[in-house]
Design an enzyme around this catalytic site. Sequence first.
Site, PDB file in Angstrom:
ATOM      1  N   TYR A  14     -15.040 -26.838  51.511  1.00  0.00           N
ATOM      2  CA  TYR A  14     -15.959 -27.600  50.430  1.00  0.00           C
ATOM      3  C   TYR A  14     -16.335 -28.962  50.938  1.00  0.00           C
ATOM      4  O   TYR A  14     -16.956 -29.575  49.929  1.00  0.00           O
ATOM      5  CB  TYR A  14     -15.486 -27.142  49.219  1.00  0.00           C
ATOM      6  CG  TYR A  14     -15.293 -25.931  48.636  1.00  0.00           C
ATOM      7  CD1 TYR A  14     -16.341 -25.218  48.222  1.00  0.00           C
ATOM      8  CD2 TYR A  14     -14.126 -24.992  48.678  1.00  0.00           C
ATOM      9  CE1 TYR A  14     -16.360 -23.651  47.956  1.00  0.00           C
ATOM     10  CE2 TYR A  14     -13.954 -23.762  48.244  1.00  0.00           C
ATOM     11  CZ  TYR A  14     -15.104 -23.272  47.930  1.00  0.00           C
ATOM     12  OH  TYR A  14     -14.822 -22.044  47.776  1.00  0.00           O
ATOM     13  N   HIS A  19     -20.691 -30.235  44.975  1.00  0.00           N
ATOM     14  CA  HIS A  19     -19.722 -30.258  43.999  1.00  0.00           C
ATOM     15  C   HIS A  19     -18.428 -31.219  44.384  1.00  0.00           C
ATOM     16  O   HIS A  19     -17.658 -31.496  43.506  1.00  0.00           O
ATOM     17  CB  HIS A  19     -19.252 -28.730  43.951  1.00  0.00           C
ATOM     18  CG  HIS A  19     -19.223 -28.297  42.556  1.00  0.00           C
ATOM     19  ND1 HIS A  19     -19.708 -28.576  41.591  1.00  0.00           N
ATOM     20  CD2 HIS A  19     -18.687 -27.029  42.137  1.00  0.00           C
ATOM     21  CE1 HIS A  19     -19.781 -28.015  40.435  1.00  0.00           C
ATOM     22  NE2 HIS A  19     -18.946 -26.843  40.760  1.00  0.00           N
ATOM     23  N   ASN A  66     -13.090 -25.476  38.337  1.00  0.00           N
ATOM     24  CA  ASN A  66     -13.259 -24.749  36.976  1.00  0.00           C
ATOM     25  C   ASN A  66     -12.046 -24.886  36.102  1.00  0.00           C
ATOM     26  O   ASN A  66     -12.083 -24.429  34.989  1.00  0.00           O
ATOM     27  CB  ASN A  66     -13.640 -23.058  36.936  1.00  0.00           C
ATOM     28  CG  ASN A  66     -15.172 -23.169  37.399  1.00  0.00           C
ATOM     29  OD1 ASN A  66     -15.864 -24.031  37.703  1.00  0.00           O
ATOM     30  ND2 ASN A  66     -15.372 -21.875  37.673  1.00  0.00           N
ATOM     31  N   ASN A 112     -18.701 -26.785  34.627  1.00  0.00           N
ATOM     32  CA  ASN A 112     -17.645 -26.128  34.257  1.00  0.00           C
ATOM     33  C   ASN A 112     -16.512 -26.831  34.493  1.00  0.00           C
ATOM     34  O   ASN A 112     -15.180 -26.721  33.793  1.00  0.00           O
ATOM     35  CB  ASN A 112     -17.455 -24.802  35.102  1.00  0.00           C
ATOM     36  CG  ASN A 112     -18.432 -23.749  34.591  1.00  0.00           C
ATOM     37  OD1 ASN A 112     -18.783 -23.715  33.531  1.00  0.00           O
ATOM     38  ND2 ASN A 112     -18.992 -22.946  35.740  1.00  0.00           N
TER      39      ASN A 112
END
Length: 189
Positions: A14, A19, A66, A112
């Site tokens: 990631y 994000h 999340n 989220n």
Amino acid sequence: MHLIVGLGNPTKQYEGTRHNVGFETIDRIAAENQIRVEEKKHKALYGSGYIEGEKVILAKPQTFMNLSGESVRELSDYYKIPAENIIVIYDDISLDVGQIRIRKKGSAGGHNGLKNIIKMLGHDTFIRVRMGVGEKPKNFDLADYVLGHFPAEERNTMDEAAKTAAEAIRMIITENADAAMNHFNSKKA
């Protein structure tokens, strides 16, 4: 003392994604202030140090996006951080690429990670530094978009945005959130 949390997802997969702009900003703040974010506890990678003489905890939750609130709650409880001294940095698809917006409270706006923080803290009165990553294209899955990497032409813009966000956080700490909002919310990327 301030708790400064950058949201993102752990693991190399990631790194550099939309994000993870919160993680990138924490890395920049850490480098600028010689703070090592290497301790593993409270479901986070974190470190403590000083910004302009003010003690800070820098954190990157390792729970995946999340469940970020689990880490924020543990850190804020352990260090007894008042709500007004919690700063959360995160990506926002409703802002143009590189745009920064600071808020003192409010809804999660569909994010989220923020939803979970509000749920775990039981309130929404913490400072947010929203970093624009651009609106998702039509017919594009939201998860694919935010977990995607920036095109080359946007990468430099986001590097500058992380620098601006770090300056904004310095102003929040040395002056207050209102001063930072007045100064940075009027700037365009």
